[in-house]
Design a protein around this motif. Structure first.
Motif, PDB file in Angstrom:
ATOM      1  N   GLU A   1      86.977 -41.383  46.408  1.00 40.16           N
ATOM      2  CA  GLU A   1      88.143 -41.673  45.970  1.00 40.16           C
ATOM      3  C   GLU A   1      89.399 -40.885  45.275  1.00 40.16           C
ATOM      4  OE1 GLU A   1      84.821 -44.738  45.343  1.00 40.16           O
ATOM      5  OE2 GLU A   1      85.004 -42.428  44.842  1.00 40.16           O
ATOM      6  N   THR A   2      88.870 -39.828  44.914  1.00 42.24           N
ATOM      7  CA  THR A   2      89.772 -38.697  44.487  1.00 42.24           C
ATOM      8  C   THR A   2      90.586 -38.052  45.423  1.00 42.24           C
ATOM      9  OG1 THR A   2      88.597 -37.871  42.568  1.00 42.24           O
ATOM     10  CG2 THR A   2      90.094 -36.522  43.067  1.00 42.24           C
ATOM     11  N   GLU A   3      89.912 -37.810  46.867  1.00 37.25           N
ATOM     12  CA  GLU A   3      90.471 -37.430  47.939  1.00 37.25           C
ATOM     13  C   GLU A   3      91.372 -38.558  48.559  1.00 37.25           C
ATOM     14  OE1 GLU A   3      89.154 -36.104  52.412  1.00 37.25           O
ATOM     15  OE2 GLU A   3      87.614 -36.753  51.279  1.00 37.25           O
ATOM     16  N   ILE A   4      90.988 -39.728  48.146  1.00 34.17           N
ATOM     17  CA  ILE A   4      92.077 -40.773  48.736  1.00 34.17           C
ATOM     18  C   ILE A   4      93.281 -41.102  47.873  1.00 34.17           C
ATOM     19  CG2 ILE A   4      92.112 -43.307  48.748  1.00 34.17           C
ATOM     20  CD1 ILE A   4      88.940 -43.496  49.738  1.00 34.17           C
ATOM     21  N   VAL A   5      92.920 -40.674  46.367  1.00 39.48           N
ATOM     22  CA  VAL A   5      94.166 -40.593  45.704  1.00 39.48           C
ATOM     23  C   VAL A   5      95.197 -39.527  46.202  1.00 39.48           C
ATOM     24  CG1 VAL A   5      95.000 -40.094  43.541  1.00 39.48           C
ATOM     25  CG2 VAL A   5      93.090 -41.327  43.573  1.00 39.48           C
ATOM     26  N   GLY A   6      94.659 -38.138  46.547  1.00 40.30           N
ATOM     27  CA  GLY A   6      95.421 -37.286  47.171  1.00 40.30           C
ATOM     28  C   GLY A   6      96.469 -37.779  48.543  1.00 40.30           C
ATOM     29  N   LEU A   7      95.584 -38.154  49.168  1.00 45.33           N
ATOM     30  CA  LEU A   7      95.920 -38.793  50.449  1.00 45.33           C
ATOM     31  C   LEU A   7      97.173 -39.685  50.420  1.00 45.33           C
ATOM     32  CD1 LEU A   7      92.762 -38.665  52.562  1.00 45.33           C
ATOM     33  CD2 LEU A   7      94.590 -36.961  53.000  1.00 45.33           C
ATOM     34  N   ILE A   8      96.768 -40.798  49.683  1.00 44.41           N
ATOM     35  CA  ILE A   8      97.776 -41.957  49.398  1.00 44.41           C
ATOM     36  C   ILE A   8      98.980 -41.211  48.746  1.00 44.41           C
ATOM     37  CG2 ILE A   8      98.066 -43.987  48.002  1.00 44.41           C
ATOM     38  CD1 ILE A   8      95.129 -44.804  48.378  1.00 44.41           C
TER      39      ILE A   8
ATOM     40  N   GLU B   1      91.571 -36.889  35.734  1.00 45.88           N
ATOM     41  CA  GLU B   1      92.450 -35.496  35.472  1.00 45.88           C
ATOM     42  C   GLU B   1      92.925 -35.068  36.825  1.00 45.88           C
ATOM     43  OE1 GLU B   1      89.005 -35.713  34.655  1.00 45.88           O
ATOM     44  OE2 GLU B   1      89.485 -36.193  32.249  1.00 45.88           O
ATOM     45  N   ASP B   2      92.234 -35.160  37.794  1.00 47.82           N
ATOM     46  CA  ASP B   2      92.768 -34.810  39.110  1.00 47.82           C
ATOM     47  C   ASP B   2      93.704 -35.539  39.634  1.00 47.82           C
ATOM     48  OD1 ASP B   2      90.708 -32.509  39.215  1.00 47.82           O
ATOM     49  OD2 ASP B   2      89.552 -33.702  40.612  1.00 47.82           O
ATOM     50  N   ALA B   3      93.637 -36.768  39.434  1.00 48.90           N
ATOM     51  CA  ALA B   3      94.706 -37.807  39.845  1.00 48.90           C
ATOM     52  C   ALA B   3      96.129 -37.730  38.859  1.00 48.90           C
ATOM     53  CB  ALA B   3      94.267 -39.338  39.778  1.00 48.90           C
ATOM     54  N   LEU B   4      95.780 -37.146  37.907  1.00 53.27           N
ATOM     55  CA  LEU B   4      97.078 -36.897  37.007  1.00 53.27           C
ATOM     56  C   LEU B   4      97.817 -35.501  37.604  1.00 53.27           C
ATOM     57  CD1 LEU B   4      98.497 -37.874  34.444  1.00 53.27           C
ATOM     58  CD2 LEU B   4      96.985 -36.699  33.057  1.00 53.27           C
ATOM     59  N   VAL B   5      96.884 -34.588  37.838  1.00 54.69           N
ATOM     60  CA  VAL B   5      97.592 -33.511  38.356  1.00 54.69           C
ATOM     61  C   VAL B   5      98.491 -33.930  39.433  1.00 54.69           C
ATOM     62  CG1 VAL B   5      96.965 -31.328  39.621  1.00 54.69           C
ATOM     63  CG2 VAL B   5      95.836 -31.914  37.186  1.00 54.69           C
ATOM     64  N   MET B   6      97.627 -34.573  40.656  1.00 56.17           N
ATOM     65  CA  MET B   6      98.225 -34.925  41.857  1.00 56.17           C
ATOM     66  C   MET B   6      99.616 -35.633  41.812  1.00 56.17           C
ATOM     67  SD  MET B   6      95.191 -35.948  44.413  1.00 56.17           S
ATOM     68  CE  MET B   6      93.539 -35.313  43.574  1.00 56.17           C
ATOM     69  N   CYS B   7      99.664 -36.663  40.627  1.00 53.74           N
ATOM     70  CA  CYS B   7     100.952 -37.475  40.317  1.00 53.74           C
ATOM     71  C   CYS B   7     102.119 -36.443  39.826  1.00 53.74           C
ATOM     72  CB  CYS B   7     100.601 -38.698  39.180  1.00 53.74           C
ATOM     73  SG  CYS B   7      99.470 -39.778  40.055  1.00 53.74           S
ATOM     74  N   ARG B   8     101.679 -35.452  38.913  1.00 58.77           N
ATOM     75  CA  ARG B   8     102.439 -34.895  38.113  1.00 58.77           C
ATOM     76  C   ARG B   8     103.160 -33.661  39.383  1.00 58.77           C
ATOM     77  NH1 ARG B   8      99.437 -33.414  32.706  1.00 58.77           N
ATOM     78  NH2 ARG B   8     100.276 -35.204  31.414  1.00 58.77           N
ATOM     79  N   ALA B   9     102.316 -33.169  40.136  1.00 57.57           N
ATOM     80  CA  ALA B   9     102.700 -32.329  41.273  1.00 57.57           C
ATOM     81  C   ALA B   9     103.809 -33.031  42.106  1.00 57.57           C
ATOM     82  CB  ALA B   9     101.830 -31.992  41.968  1.00 57.57           C
ATOM     83  N   ARG B  10     103.607 -34.456  42.392  1.00 54.94           N
ATOM     84  CA  ARG B  10     104.488 -35.058  43.274  1.00 54.94           C
ATOM     85  C   ARG B  10     105.816 -35.569  42.594  1.00 54.94           C
ATOM     86  NH1 ARG B  10      99.704 -34.660  45.808  1.00 54.94           N
ATOM     87  NH2 ARG B  10      99.849 -34.121  47.989  1.00 54.94           N
ATOM     88  N   GLY B  11     105.576 -35.544  41.383  1.00 55.35           N
ATOM     89  CA  GLY B  11     106.748 -36.278  40.396  1.00 55.35           C
ATOM     90  C   GLY B  11     106.742 -37.939  40.300  1.00 55.35           C
ATOM     91  N   LEU B  12     105.363 -38.272  40.482  1.00 55.88           N
ATOM     92  CA  LEU B  12     105.103 -39.900  40.628  1.00 55.88           C
ATOM     93  C   LEU B  12     104.880 -40.454  39.048  1.00 55.88           C
ATOM     94  CD1 LEU B  12     102.566 -39.932  43.312  1.00 55.88           C
ATOM     95  CD2 LEU B  12     104.987 -40.498  43.245  1.00 55.88           C
ATOM     96  N   LEU B  13     105.998 -40.607  38.686  1.00 60.32           N
ATOM     97  CA  LEU B  13     106.208 -40.978  36.963  1.00 60.32           C
ATOM     98  C   LEU B  13     105.494 -41.945  36.494  1.00 60.32           C
ATOM     99  CD1 LEU B  13     109.751 -39.572  36.255  1.00 60.32           C
ATOM    100  CD2 LEU B  13     107.545 -38.338  36.155  1.00 60.32           C
TER     101      LEU B  13
END
Length: 167
Positions: free
Chosen positions: A86-93, A114-126
């Motif tokens: 699922e965490t990999e899927i979050v990054g791919l989506i 935590e990982d999903a939050l890092v990915m969202c912040r890195a992509r500016g998905l507010l």
């Protein structure tokens, strides 16, 4: 067998095992190069013959878009088949379909927050960041993102109401 007819041939014979199953297992990358959508369909429908792990291992050094499409189709057909990914899927989506991420985050809770939050912040998905913060119990930080960075009072009200309903 370098054209799309190979998928019809494999689809009708792979379940019998033998040479066709071996060909499909040994040529995962090649089949994705021929037609990635047909390959996704073949490998999702025949995951008893060619395992998910075999497909993902073969795609490891390829474009991650193929992995995204494969896991997306697999999850839509058999959510249990993607458990642990699922965490990999979050990054791919987040990379390929950011507009679909919030829906996935709401439907699943098996990813690393935590990982999903890092990915969202890195992509500016507010909006996704605010959702994850709220889900993690950081309502003040979530509301701050929504109000100060998104400027969306309606979303702030909905986020607070959803959090109150879950409490």
């Amino acid at each position: 067998l370098g054209n799309r007819e190979v998928f019809r041939l494999l689809a009708s014979n792979i379940a019998f095992g033998g040479a066709m199953a071996m060909y499909a297992r040994d040529n995962i990358r090649r089949l994705f190069e021929i037609d990635d959508h047909e390959a996704c369909e073949l490998y999702v429908s025949q995951r008893q013959v060619v395992s998910v792990d075999d497909v993902l291992a073969a795609l490891r050094d390829c474009t991650s878009r193929w992995t995204h499409e494969y896991l997306k189709l697999l999850a839509s057909r058999d959510i249990a088949a993607v458990r642990g990914r699922e965490t990999e899927i979050v990054g791919l989506i987040a990379e390929y379909e950011p507009q679909a991420l919030l829906d996935f985050l709401r439907r699943s809770d098996a990813y690393s927050l935590e990982d999903a939050l890092v990915m969202c912040r890195a992509r500016g998905l507010l909006e996704e960041e605010a959702y994850l913060l709220g889900r993690g119990g950081y309502m003040y930080a979530a509301l701050k993102v929504v109000l100060e960075r998104l400027g969306d009072i309606g979303l702030a009200v909905r986020l607070a109401a959803d959090h109150h309903d879950q409490s």
